[in-house]
Design a protein around this motif. Sequence first.
Motif, PDB file in Angstrom:
ATOM      1  N   GLY A  24      40.736  72.964  23.446  1.00 45.51           N
ATOM      2  CA  GLY A  24      41.570  73.999  22.848  1.00 45.51           C
ATOM      3  C   GLY A  24      42.937  73.519  22.445  1.00 45.51           C
ATOM      4  N   GLY A  25      43.214  72.239  22.528  1.00 43.46           N
ATOM      5  CA  GLY A  25      44.535  71.757  22.217  1.00 43.46           C
ATOM      6  C   GLY A  25      44.692  71.122  20.851  1.00 43.46           C
ATOM      7  N   VAL A  26      43.768  71.346  19.925  1.00 46.25           N
ATOM      8  CA  VAL A  26      43.895  70.781  18.581  1.00 46.25           C
ATOM      9  C   VAL A  26      44.611  71.787  17.687  1.00 46.25           C
ATOM     10  CG1 VAL A  26      42.674  69.953  16.530  1.00 46.25           C
ATOM     11  CG2 VAL A  26      41.839  69.343  18.797  1.00 46.25           C
ATOM     12  N   LEU A  27      45.689  71.337  17.067  1.00 41.23           N
ATOM     13  CA  LEU A  27      46.385  72.127  16.060  1.00 41.23           C
ATOM     14  C   LEU A  27      45.999  71.544  14.711  1.00 41.23           C
ATOM     15  CD1 LEU A  27      49.975  72.293  17.590  1.00 41.23           C
ATOM     16  CD2 LEU A  27      48.037  73.818  17.985  1.00 41.23           C
ATOM     17  N   SER A  28      45.647  72.406  13.768  1.00 40.70           N
ATOM     18  CA  SER A  28      45.164  71.910  12.491  1.00 40.70           C
ATOM     19  C   SER A  28      45.519  72.881  11.388  1.00 40.70           C
ATOM     20  CB  SER A  28      43.647  71.690  12.560  1.00 40.70           C
ATOM     21  OG  SER A  28      43.205  70.902  11.485  1.00 40.70           O
ATOM     22  N   SER A  29      45.212  72.499  10.170  1.00 40.32           N
ATOM     23  CA  SER A  29      45.419  73.343   8.991  1.00 40.32           C
ATOM     24  C   SER A  29      44.065  73.576   8.316  1.00 40.32           C
ATOM     25  CB  SER A  29      46.360  72.638   8.007  1.00 40.32           C
ATOM     26  OG  SER A  29      45.744  71.456   7.503  1.00 40.32           O
ATOM     27  N   ALA A  30      44.044  74.514   7.393  1.00 39.94           N
ATOM     28  CA  ALA A  30      42.806  74.779   6.651  1.00 39.94           C
ATOM     29  C   ALA A  30      42.367  73.532   5.890  1.00 39.94           C
ATOM     30  CB  ALA A  30      43.003  75.965   5.703  1.00 39.94           C
ATOM     31  N   HIS A  31      43.310  72.828   5.258  1.00 36.66           N
ATOM     32  CA  HIS A  31      42.988  71.603   4.523  1.00 36.66           C
ATOM     33  C   HIS A  31      42.344  70.569   5.442  1.00 36.66           C
ATOM     34  CE1 HIS A  31      43.828  67.552   2.981  1.00 36.66           C
ATOM     35  NE2 HIS A  31      43.574  68.095   1.802  1.00 36.66           N
ATOM     36  N   ASP A  32      42.933  70.390   6.619  1.00 38.34           N
ATOM     37  CA  ASP A  32      42.401  69.400   7.545  1.00 38.34           C
ATOM     38  C   ASP A  32      41.042  69.809   8.098  1.00 38.34           C
ATOM     39  OD1 ASP A  32      44.717  68.007   7.054  1.00 38.34           O
ATOM     40  OD2 ASP A  32      45.380  67.967   9.146  1.00 38.34           O
ATOM     41  N   MET A  33      40.846  71.093   8.355  1.00 46.03           N
ATOM     42  CA  MET A  33      39.539  71.546   8.836  1.00 46.03           C
ATOM     43  C   MET A  33      38.471  71.321   7.773  1.00 46.03           C
ATOM     44  SD  MET A  33      39.748  72.251  11.949  1.00 46.03           S
ATOM     45  CE  MET A  33      38.056  72.787  12.079  1.00 46.03           C
ATOM     46  N   ALA A  34      38.845  71.460   6.502  1.00 49.41           N
ATOM     47  CA  ALA A  34      37.901  71.163   5.420  1.00 49.41           C
ATOM     48  C   ALA A  34      37.501  69.687   5.474  1.00 49.41           C
ATOM     49  CB  ALA A  34      38.508  71.518   4.066  1.00 49.41           C
ATOM     50  N   ALA A  35      38.475  68.797   5.689  1.00 43.65           N
ATOM     51  CA  ALA A  35      38.164  67.362   5.782  1.00 43.65           C
ATOM     52  C   ALA A  35      37.222  67.089   6.950  1.00 43.65           C
ATOM     53  CB  ALA A  35      39.462  66.557   5.944  1.00 43.65           C
ATOM     54  N   TRP A  36      37.451  67.768   8.087  1.00 45.17           N
ATOM     55  CA  TRP A  36      36.587  67.616   9.261  1.00 45.17           C
ATOM     56  C   TRP A  36      35.155  68.061   8.935  1.00 45.17           C
ATOM     57  CZ3 TRP A  36      35.852  65.525  13.832  1.00 45.17           C
ATOM     58  CH2 TRP A  36      34.950  66.107  14.717  1.00 45.17           C
ATOM     59  N   LEU A  37      35.001  69.204   8.288  1.00 39.56           N
ATOM     60  CA  LEU A  37      33.669  69.714   7.976  1.00 39.56           C
ATOM     61  C   LEU A  37      32.986  68.870   6.907  1.00 39.56           C
ATOM     62  CD1 LEU A  37      34.317  73.551   8.154  1.00 39.56           C
ATOM     63  CD2 LEU A  37      32.971  72.160   9.745  1.00 39.56           C
ATOM     64  N   ILE A  38      33.751  68.349   5.962  1.00 42.82           N
ATOM     65  CA  ILE A  38      33.162  67.465   4.953  1.00 42.82           C
ATOM     66  C   ILE A  38      32.601  66.216   5.628  1.00 42.82           C
ATOM     67  CG2 ILE A  38      33.717  65.922   3.021  1.00 42.82           C
ATOM     68  CD1 ILE A  38      35.631  68.219   2.054  1.00 42.82           C
ATOM     69  N   MET A  39      33.359  65.653   6.573  1.00 38.97           N
ATOM     70  CA  MET A  39      32.871  64.482   7.304  1.00 38.97           C
ATOM     71  C   MET A  39      31.584  64.830   8.057  1.00 38.97           C
ATOM     72  SD  MET A  39      32.691  63.060  10.650  1.00 38.97           S
ATOM     73  CE  MET A  39      33.908  63.974  11.564  1.00 38.97           C
ATOM     74  N   GLN A  40      31.547  66.007   8.666  1.00 33.56           N
ATOM     75  CA  GLN A  40      30.326  66.436   9.370  1.00 33.56           C
ATOM     76  C   GLN A  40      29.158  66.537   8.392  1.00 33.56           C
ATOM     77  OE1 GLN A  40      29.677  67.137  12.640  1.00 33.56           O
ATOM     78  NE2 GLN A  40      31.726  66.546  13.277  1.00 33.56           N
ATOM     79  N   GLY A  41      29.412  67.066   7.198  1.00 33.24           N
ATOM     80  CA  GLY A  41      28.365  67.198   6.186  1.00 33.24           C
ATOM     81  C   GLY A  41      27.925  65.874   5.605  1.00 33.24           C
ATOM     82  N   GLN A  42      28.776  64.852   5.715  1.00 35.83           N
ATOM     83  CA  GLN A  42      28.455  63.516   5.197  1.00 35.83           C
ATOM     84  C   GLN A  42      27.980  62.578   6.304  1.00 35.83           C
ATOM     85  OE1 GLN A  42      31.677  61.953   2.788  1.00 35.83           O
ATOM     86  NE2 GLN A  42      31.793  63.816   1.598  1.00 35.83           N
ATOM     87  N   ARG A  43      27.449  63.174   7.388  1.00 33.17           N
ATOM     88  CA  ARG A  43      26.871  62.411   8.502  1.00 33.17           C
ATOM     89  C   ARG A  43      27.840  61.382   9.075  1.00 33.17           C
ATOM     90  NH1 ARG A  43      22.984  63.965  11.199  1.00 33.17           N
ATOM     91  NH2 ARG A  43      22.206  61.895  11.623  1.00 33.17           N
ATOM     92  N   GLY A  44      29.118  61.777   9.214  1.00 27.38           N
ATOM     93  CA  GLY A  44      30.084  60.934   9.891  1.00 27.38           C
ATOM     94  C   GLY A  44      30.928  60.064   8.995  1.00 27.38           C
ATOM     95  N   ARG A  45      30.813  60.215   7.689  1.00 24.10           N
ATOM     96  CA  ARG A  45      31.576  59.378   6.763  1.00 24.10           C
ATOM     97  C   ARG A  45      32.811  60.123   6.261  1.00 24.10           C
ATOM     98  NH1 ARG A  45      29.732  54.707   6.447  1.00 24.10           N
ATOM     99  NH2 ARG A  45      27.548  54.269   6.727  1.00 24.10           N
ATOM    100  N   GLY A  46      33.899  59.385   6.140  1.00 23.34           N
ATOM    101  CA  GLY A  46      35.146  59.936   5.647  1.00 23.34           C
ATOM    102  C   GLY A  46      35.167  60.017   4.136  1.00 23.34           C
ATOM    103  N   PRO A  47      36.296  60.453   3.565  1.00 24.65           N
ATOM    104  CA  PRO A  47      36.387  60.636   2.111  1.00 24.65           C
ATOM    105  C   PRO A  47      36.225  59.345   1.325  1.00 24.65           C
ATOM    106  CG  PRO A  47      38.529  60.968   3.154  1.00 24.65           C
ATOM    107  CD  PRO A  47      37.520  60.822   4.251  1.00 24.65           C
ATOM    108  N   ASP A  48      36.538  58.198   1.953  1.00 18.49           N
ATOM    109  CA  ASP A  48      36.372  56.917   1.267  1.00 18.49           C
ATOM    110  C   ASP A  48      35.028  56.261   1.569  1.00 18.49           C
ATOM    111  OD1 ASP A  48      36.716  56.183   3.894  1.00 18.49           O
ATOM    112  OD2 ASP A  48      38.389  54.812   3.519  1.00 18.49           O
TER     113      ASP A  48
END
Length: 172
Positions: free
Chosen positions: A77-101
């Motif tokens: 419960g100690g993660v502070l985040s923004s909507a933009h950052d949560m989108a990046a987190w979910l995109i990584m989850q959707g890409q099976r662990g791969r980041g934007p690059d």
Amino acid sequence: WEYHNPNYQIAARMVEVVSGMAFDAYLRQHVFGPLGMRDSRTINTADDLPPSACGHLVVLGVPLAVPEPRAFGNGSGGVLSSAHDMAAWLIMQGQRGRGPDGAAIISPASITTMRTPSPVSGAYALGWTIGETASGSPMLSHSGDLFTSTAQQLLLPDTGWGVAVMANTGLV
């Protein structure tokens, strides 16, 4: 085999001991940074919340701004985040662990482990509740509630779609 805050607090402490880094520094270097999550960090207790973090409780239909009690520890419960950052987190989850690059942030094997429920739990995996939509599509979800704020993330792994909702009201 099910969510329990102290388990995640112990896991965060284990990351610190093994890596020799504070949990926040480790996540910034190995997860948040590579994902471009510039507005995300972790905190140890509600005392570390920024002054702008004002949550609310609804009492008799009226939202009241109240401080968050000291009710959590780092890792749960100690993660502070923004909507933009949560989108990046979910995109990584959707890409099976791969980041934007395209770089691996979490291995595909770790993603599979995170999404595999314990045989005794039925639906709870490591941080995700495994279920399905009304139409039968696989769905992963994770919610978080503090006293004065609420968050929910949903991932539809077959589609690559994810949704994160964060609100500054709790106990709704």
